[in-house]
Scaffold this motif. Sequence first.
Motif, mmCIF file in Angstrom:
data_model
loop_
_atom_site.group_PDB
_atom_site.id
_atom_site.type_symbol
_atom_site.label_atom_id
_atom_site.label_comp_id
_atom_site.label_asym_id
_atom_site.label_seq_id
_atom_site.Cartn_x
_atom_site.Cartn_y
_atom_site.Cartn_z
ATOM 1 N N UNK A 182 -2.084 -6.399 -2.865
ATOM 2 C CA UNK A 182 -3.091 -5.540 -3.508
ATOM 3 C C UNK A 182 -4.443 -5.694 -2.809
ATOM 4 N N UNK A 183 -4.795 -6.957 -2.486
ATOM 5 C CA UNK A 183 -6.059 -7.185 -1.780
ATOM 6 C C UNK A 183 -6.053 -6.500 -0.418
ATOM 7 N N UNK A 184 -4.944 -6.625 0.279
ATOM 8 C CA UNK A 184 -4.820 -5.998 1.600
ATOM 9 C C UNK A 184 -4.879 -4.479 1.482
ATOM 10 N N UNK A 185 -4.220 -3.928 0.433
ATOM 11 C CA UNK A 185 -4.245 -2.487 0.195
ATOM 12 C C UNK A 185 -5.673 -2.019 -0.057
ATOM 13 N N UNK A 186 -6.388 -2.786 -0.861
ATOM 14 C CA UNK A 186 -7.787 -2.443 -1.153
ATOM 15 C C UNK A 186 -8.611 -2.464 0.136
ATOM 16 N N UNK A 187 -8.391 -3.491 0.964
ATOM 17 C CA UNK A 187 -9.102 -3.571 2.245
ATOM 18 C C UNK A 187 -8.780 -2.360 3.125
ATOM 19 N N UNK A 188 -7.487 -2.016 3.200
ATOM 20 C CA UNK A 188 -7.064 -0.886 4.036
ATOM 21 C C UNK A 188 -7.614 0.431 3.494
ATOM 22 N N UNK A 189 -7.636 0.573 2.162
ATOM 23 C CA UNK A 189 -8.204 1.790 1.574
ATOM 24 C C UNK A 189 -9.681 1.898 1.930
ATOM 25 N N UNK A 190 -10.378 0.764 1.947
ATOM 26 C CA UNK A 190 -11.791 0.766 2.347
ATOM 27 C C UNK A 190 -11.949 1.188 3.797
ATOM 28 N N UNK A 191 -11.078 0.659 4.641
ATOM 29 C CA UNK A 191 -11.135 1.013 6.072
ATOM 30 C C UNK A 191 -10.829 2.493 6.245
ATOM 31 N N UNK A 192 -9.813 2.993 5.543
ATOM 32 C CA UNK A 192 -9.446 4.413 5.642
ATOM 33 C C UNK A 192 -10.606 5.281 5.157
ATOM 34 N N UNK A 193 -11.213 4.866 4.033
ATOM 35 C CA UNK A 193 -12.364 5.633 3.525
ATOM 36 C C UNK A 193 -13.491 5.682 4.537
#
Length: 189
Positions: free
Chosen positions: A145-156
Amino acid sequence: MPKKTDERQITEAYLKSVDQTVSIIEKDGRNPTVEAVRGEIGGSYSKVCQALRIVRERREEKRRLAETAPDVPDTVRDLFEAVWSQVYRVADEAAAAARKSYAEELKRKDAEIEERETALAKVDSENDETTQSLEQAKQVAHDAKLRTTDLEGIIGAQERELAVLKGKLDERDMILNGLFHGNVLGDRQ
Protein backbone atom coordinates in the motif's frame (compact mmCIF):
# COMPACT_ATOMS: atom_id res chain seq x y z
CA MET A 1 6.03 -33.20 19.90
CA PRO A 2 3.70 -32.00 22.69
CA LYS A 3 5.04 -29.43 25.08
CA LYS A 4 5.61 -30.93 28.52
CA THR A 5 4.69 -29.03 31.65
CA ASP A 6 7.22 -29.26 34.45
CA GLU A 7 5.54 -31.23 37.26
CA ARG A 8 7.21 -28.90 39.78
CA GLN A 9 5.06 -26.07 38.42
CA ILE A 10 1.90 -27.94 39.41
CA THR A 11 1.17 -27.28 43.07
CA GLU A 12 -0.72 -29.52 45.45
CA ALA A 13 -3.39 -26.84 45.71
CA TYR A 14 -3.85 -26.94 41.94
CA LEU A 15 -3.99 -30.75 41.98
CA LYS A 16 -6.59 -30.59 44.75
CA SER A 17 -8.63 -28.15 42.67
CA VAL A 18 -8.43 -30.47 39.65
CA ASP A 19 -9.41 -33.48 41.83
CA GLN A 20 -12.43 -31.62 43.21
CA THR A 21 -13.43 -30.53 39.72
CA VAL A 22 -13.19 -34.13 38.46
CA SER A 23 -15.48 -35.22 41.33
CA ILE A 24 -18.02 -32.53 40.46
CA ILE A 25 -17.93 -33.44 36.77
CA GLU A 26 -18.40 -37.14 37.58
CA LYS A 27 -21.30 -36.35 39.92
CA ASP A 28 -22.92 -34.45 37.04
CA GLY A 29 -22.65 -37.65 34.99
CA ARG A 30 -20.11 -36.18 32.59
CA ASN A 31 -16.74 -37.52 31.50
CA PRO A 32 -13.87 -35.62 33.20
CA THR A 33 -11.86 -34.85 30.05
CA VAL A 34 -9.10 -32.27 29.80
CA GLU A 35 -11.54 -29.98 27.97
CA ALA A 36 -14.24 -30.43 30.66
CA VAL A 37 -11.82 -29.74 33.53
CA ARG A 38 -10.29 -26.80 31.67
CA GLY A 39 -13.79 -25.44 31.06
CA GLU A 40 -14.46 -25.46 34.80
CA ILE A 41 -11.17 -24.10 36.21
CA GLY A 42 -9.32 -22.65 33.19
CA GLY A 43 -5.58 -22.92 32.62
CA SER A 44 -3.46 -24.08 29.71
CA TYR A 45 -4.10 -27.39 28.01
CA SER A 46 -0.63 -28.60 28.95
CA LYS A 47 -0.98 -27.78 32.65
CA VAL A 48 -4.54 -29.16 32.94
CA CYS A 49 -3.56 -32.30 31.04
CA GLN A 50 -0.53 -32.94 33.26
CA ALA A 51 -2.50 -32.27 36.45
CA LEU A 52 -5.37 -34.49 35.28
CA ARG A 53 -2.93 -37.30 34.57
CA ILE A 54 -1.43 -36.99 38.08
CA VAL A 55 -4.91 -36.93 39.66
CA ARG A 56 -5.93 -40.04 37.70
CA GLU A 57 -2.76 -41.84 38.76
CA ARG A 58 -3.35 -40.94 42.42
CA ARG A 59 -6.95 -42.07 42.23
CA GLU A 60 -5.89 -45.35 40.67
CA GLU A 61 -3.33 -45.85 43.44
CA LYS A 62 -5.97 -45.17 46.11
CA ARG A 63 -8.32 -47.59 44.37
CA ARG A 64 -5.64 -50.28 44.30
CA LEU A 65 -4.87 -49.75 47.99
CA ALA A 66 -8.56 -49.87 48.87
CA GLU A 67 -8.94 -53.19 47.04
CA THR A 68 -6.31 -54.87 49.18
CA ALA A 69 -8.05 -57.31 51.49
CA PRO A 70 -7.66 -56.44 55.17
CA ASP A 71 -6.36 -59.00 57.64
CA VAL A 72 -8.98 -61.03 59.44
CA PRO A 73 -9.17 -60.06 63.13
CA ASP A 74 -7.41 -62.59 65.42
CA THR A 75 -10.55 -63.30 67.47
CA VAL A 76 -12.55 -64.26 64.39
CA ARG A 77 -9.78 -65.94 62.40
CA ASP A 78 -10.22 -69.44 63.75
CA LEU A 79 -13.99 -69.46 63.28
CA PHE A 80 -14.30 -67.87 59.91
CA GLU A 81 -10.96 -68.48 58.16
CA ALA A 82 -12.35 -71.01 55.71
CA VAL A 83 -15.39 -68.83 54.91
CA TRP A 84 -13.27 -65.70 54.70
CA SER A 85 -10.80 -67.29 52.29
CA GLN A 86 -13.58 -68.60 50.07
CA VAL A 87 -15.44 -65.26 49.96
CA TYR A 88 -12.23 -63.35 49.34
CA ARG A 89 -11.17 -65.73 46.56
CA VAL A 90 -14.49 -65.33 44.75
CA ALA A 91 -14.48 -61.57 45.23
CA ASP A 92 -10.85 -61.34 44.14
CA GLU A 93 -11.56 -63.27 40.95
CA ALA A 94 -14.42 -60.91 40.11
CA ALA A 95 -12.32 -57.87 41.01
CA ALA A 96 -9.35 -59.19 39.03
CA ALA A 97 -11.52 -59.51 35.94
CA ALA A 98 -12.89 -56.00 36.51
CA ARG A 99 -9.37 -54.61 37.15
CA LYS A 100 -8.07 -56.24 33.99
CA SER A 101 -10.95 -54.84 31.97
CA TYR A 102 -10.55 -51.45 33.61
CA ALA A 103 -6.78 -51.46 33.11
CA GLU A 104 -7.18 -52.26 29.43
CA GLU A 105 -9.78 -49.53 29.03
CA LEU A 106 -7.55 -47.12 30.94
CA LYS A 107 -4.58 -47.92 28.67
CA ARG A 108 -6.78 -47.39 25.63
CA LYS A 109 -8.03 -44.07 26.99
CA ASP A 110 -4.48 -42.98 27.93
CA ALA A 111 -3.34 -43.77 24.38
CA GLU A 112 -6.31 -41.81 23.03
CA ILE A 113 -5.52 -38.89 25.33
CA GLU A 114 -1.86 -38.94 24.27
CA GLU A 115 -2.93 -38.99 20.62
CA ARG A 116 -5.26 -36.05 21.15
CA GLU A 117 -2.62 -34.14 23.10
CA THR A 118 -0.20 -34.64 20.20
CA ALA A 119 -2.84 -33.48 17.72
CA LEU A 120 -3.64 -30.49 19.92
CA ALA A 121 0.04 -29.57 20.17
CA LYS A 122 0.27 -29.85 16.37
CA VAL A 123 -2.79 -27.61 15.95
CA ASP A 124 -1.29 -25.11 18.42
CA SER A 125 1.95 -25.13 16.45
CA GLU A 126 0.10 -24.73 13.13
CA ASN A 127 -1.93 -21.91 14.66
CA ASP A 128 1.30 -20.16 15.73
CA GLU A 129 2.73 -20.61 12.22
CA THR A 130 -0.49 -19.35 10.62
CA THR A 131 -0.54 -16.33 12.93
CA GLN A 132 3.06 -15.58 12.04
CA SER A 133 2.31 -15.96 8.30
CA LEU A 134 -0.71 -13.69 8.68
CA GLU A 135 1.41 -11.03 10.38
CA GLN A 136 3.98 -11.30 7.59
CA ALA A 137 1.22 -11.05 4.96
CA LYS A 138 -0.20 -8.00 6.72
CA GLN A 139 3.26 -6.39 6.66
CA VAL A 140 3.67 -7.19 2.96
CA ALA A 141 0.21 -5.73 2.24
CA HIS A 142 1.07 -2.61 4.25
CA ASP A 143 4.37 -2.22 2.38
CA ALA A 144 2.53 -2.71 -0.94
CA LYS A 145 0.00 0.00 0.00
CA LEU A 146 2.85 2.37 0.85
CA ARG A 147 4.57 1.58 -2.44
CA THR A 148 1.27 2.05 -4.31
CA THR A 149 0.81 5.43 -2.66
CA ASP A 150 4.37 6.39 -3.63
CA LEU A 151 3.80 5.26 -7.23
CA GLU A 152 0.47 7.10 -7.42
CA GLY A 153 2.32 10.24 -6.29
CA ILE A 154 4.97 9.73 -8.95
CA ILE A 155 2.30 9.11 -11.61
CA GLY A 156 0.42 12.23 -10.51
CA ALA A 157 3.60 14.29 -10.73
CA GLN A 158 4.37 12.82 -14.18
CA GLU A 159 0.82 13.55 -15.35
CA ARG A 160 1.11 17.15 -14.15
CA GLU A 161 4.48 17.51 -15.86
CA LEU A 162 3.04 15.94 -19.02
CA ALA A 163 0.12 18.40 -18.93
CA VAL A 164 2.57 21.31 -18.57
CA LEU A 165 4.68 20.01 -21.46
CA LYS A 166 1.57 19.45 -23.58
CA GLY A 167 0.51 23.03 -22.85
CA LYS A 168 3.94 24.28 -23.92
CA LEU A 169 3.79 22.11 -27.05
CA ASP A 170 0.35 23.47 -27.91
CA GLU A 171 1.63 27.01 -27.34
CA ARG A 172 4.65 26.33 -29.60
CA ASP A 173 2.39 24.81 -32.27
CA MET A 174 0.19 27.91 -32.19
CA ILE A 175 3.21 30.16 -32.56
CA LEU A 176 4.62 28.02 -35.37
CA ASN A 177 1.27 27.83 -37.11
CA GLY A 178 0.96 31.59 -36.86
CA LEU A 179 4.41 32.05 -38.31
CA PHE A 180 3.86 29.41 -40.98
CA HIS A 181 0.51 30.81 -42.02
CA GLY A 182 1.96 34.33 -41.97
CA ASN A 183 4.81 33.24 -44.26
CA VAL A 184 2.51 31.37 -46.57
CA LEU A 185 0.18 34.38 -46.91
CA GLY A 186 3.17 36.71 -47.44
CA ASP A 187 4.54 34.42 -50.20
CA ARG A 188 1.19 34.44 -51.99
CA GLN A 189 1.02 38.21 -52.16
